[in-house]
Design a protein around this motif. Sequence first.
Motif, PDB file in Angstrom:
ATOM      1  N   ASN A 149      40.142  21.293  35.419  1.00 15.45           N
ATOM      2  CA  ASN A 149      40.259  22.603  36.051  1.00 15.45           C
ATOM      3  C   ASN A 149      39.875  23.695  35.049  1.00 15.45           C
ATOM      4  O   ASN A 149      40.485  23.816  33.990  1.00 15.45           O
ATOM      5  CB  ASN A 149      41.704  22.819  36.509  1.00 15.45           C
ATOM      6  CG  ASN A 149      41.879  24.064  37.352  1.00 15.45           C
ATOM      7  OD1 ASN A 149      40.993  24.908  37.432  1.00 15.45           O
ATOM      8  ND2 ASN A 149      43.044  24.183  37.977  1.00 15.45           N
ATOM      9  N   LEU A 173      47.897  34.988  40.544  1.00 12.96           N
ATOM     10  CA  LEU A 173      46.986  34.528  41.593  1.00 12.96           C
ATOM     11  C   LEU A 173      46.562  35.644  42.535  1.00 12.96           C
ATOM     12  O   LEU A 173      45.699  35.430  43.387  1.00 12.96           O
ATOM     13  CB  LEU A 173      47.645  33.415  42.405  1.00 12.96           C
ATOM     14  CG  LEU A 173      48.012  32.158  41.605  1.00 12.96           C
ATOM     15  CD1 LEU A 173      48.711  31.143  42.487  1.00 12.96           C
ATOM     16  CD2 LEU A 173      46.775  31.547  40.965  1.00 12.96           C
ATOM     17  N   ARG A 196      47.376  24.908  40.878  1.00 12.30           N
ATOM     18  CA  ARG A 196      46.315  25.923  40.800  1.00 12.30           C
ATOM     19  C   ARG A 196      45.708  26.045  39.418  1.00 12.30           C
ATOM     20  O   ARG A 196      44.575  26.518  39.283  1.00 12.30           O
ATOM     21  CB  ARG A 196      46.877  27.283  41.232  1.00 12.30           C
ATOM     22  CG  ARG A 196      47.325  27.347  42.667  1.00 12.30           C
ATOM     23  CD  ARG A 196      46.140  27.225  43.644  1.00 12.30           C
ATOM     24  NE  ARG A 196      45.151  28.268  43.426  1.00 12.30           N
ATOM     25  CZ  ARG A 196      45.174  29.467  44.028  1.00 12.30           C
ATOM     26  NH1 ARG A 196      46.165  29.759  44.863  1.00 12.30           N
ATOM     27  NH2 ARG A 196      44.234  30.342  43.797  1.00 12.30           N
ATOM     28  N   TYR A 197      46.450  25.684  38.386  1.00 15.74           N
ATOM     29  CA  TYR A 197      46.006  25.870  37.006  1.00 15.74           C
ATOM     30  C   TYR A 197      46.054  24.561  36.222  1.00 15.74           C
ATOM     31  O   TYR A 197      46.826  23.648  36.545  1.00 15.74           O
ATOM     32  CB  TYR A 197      46.922  26.849  36.269  1.00 15.74           C
ATOM     33  CG  TYR A 197      46.752  28.303  36.601  1.00 15.74           C
ATOM     34  CD1 TYR A 197      45.756  29.069  36.001  1.00 15.74           C
ATOM     35  CD2 TYR A 197      47.624  28.935  37.493  1.00 15.74           C
ATOM     36  CE1 TYR A 197      45.626  30.418  36.282  1.00 15.74           C
ATOM     37  CE2 TYR A 197      47.499  30.281  37.774  1.00 15.74           C
ATOM     38  CZ  TYR A 197      46.492  31.023  37.173  1.00 15.74           C
ATOM     39  OH  TYR A 197      46.361  32.361  37.452  1.00 15.74           O
TER      40      TYR A 197
END
Length: 303
Positions: A45, A297, A72-73
């Motif tokens: 990622n 975000l 997400r990270y």
Amino acid sequence: MSQNPDFSLPSPTDTASGPRRRSVQCVGPHGLHRMSYLEWGDARNPEVLVCVHGLTRNGRDFDDLARALAPRYRVICPDVVGRGLSSWLPVKDDYQLPTYVADMITLIARLDVDTVHWVGTSMGGLIGMIIASMPDNPIRRLVLNDVGPVITAASLARIGQYVGTAPVFPGFEAAEAYIRAVSAPFGHLSDAQWRHLTESSVREVEGGWAMRYDPGIGDPFRKTPTLEDVSLWPIYDAIGCPTLLMRGAESDLLTRETADEMGQRGPRARLVEIPGVGHAPTLMDAAQIAPIRDFLLGGEAVR
């Protein structure tokens, strides 16, 4: 380099589905040392979040935050040198912010990314502030957890009373009682949360349990006069990225006056205050994690 007795031990959270324990070689004023870190999420990622802990803590402090944001990270939680599973420095005067900043730049280079988001608690926030103030720096969004450009003399005196002075505890229960006492400003935590903080803070040694950091980290700290506040406003004013400021409403390190001024100058940080907490919010529950997630975000920081 000075070897941490626990450096070669695997993290108790290393599993196929959990974080991966890694390390990177860094160079300091008096030679090489290794910095250990946990990596959460997809290693491919390109969106990277670096989470850096406070003075006597370690990267395990961010387990809950990392678990929440790993979808997400790629979340990176280093043990700053002298803490956790990282090396101990042979020259204790090297436990200073310039060493920590250089190590983090080396870490980001190892990650092979051009930009990162940053969450820093106390000392970790100071490291982030310094990096974010530099031209062409990699930090694109910055979260400062209970720290700012003014460090009060009162908080420095309080911290100086315990950093690097903890005894060997005869049992785990005694170690947990100590952690609860010196970390009382963290506010109300559940028994499970206190146990997690203790498990990640101590190691078993001959005769009992000891703190999982080099006692020498306190040496340069105690050499610094604490008769007056420390001001770093020029560094803060040079920050250009969106910034979120988390503050314990009862903090003795970050005053409300300083927090308000941070909202008016430099990056004009957005303030989120946590009631019933001093220095510093632990970022272990949903109410504290939510504003960080939304800020990182979301769109531009609220001015």
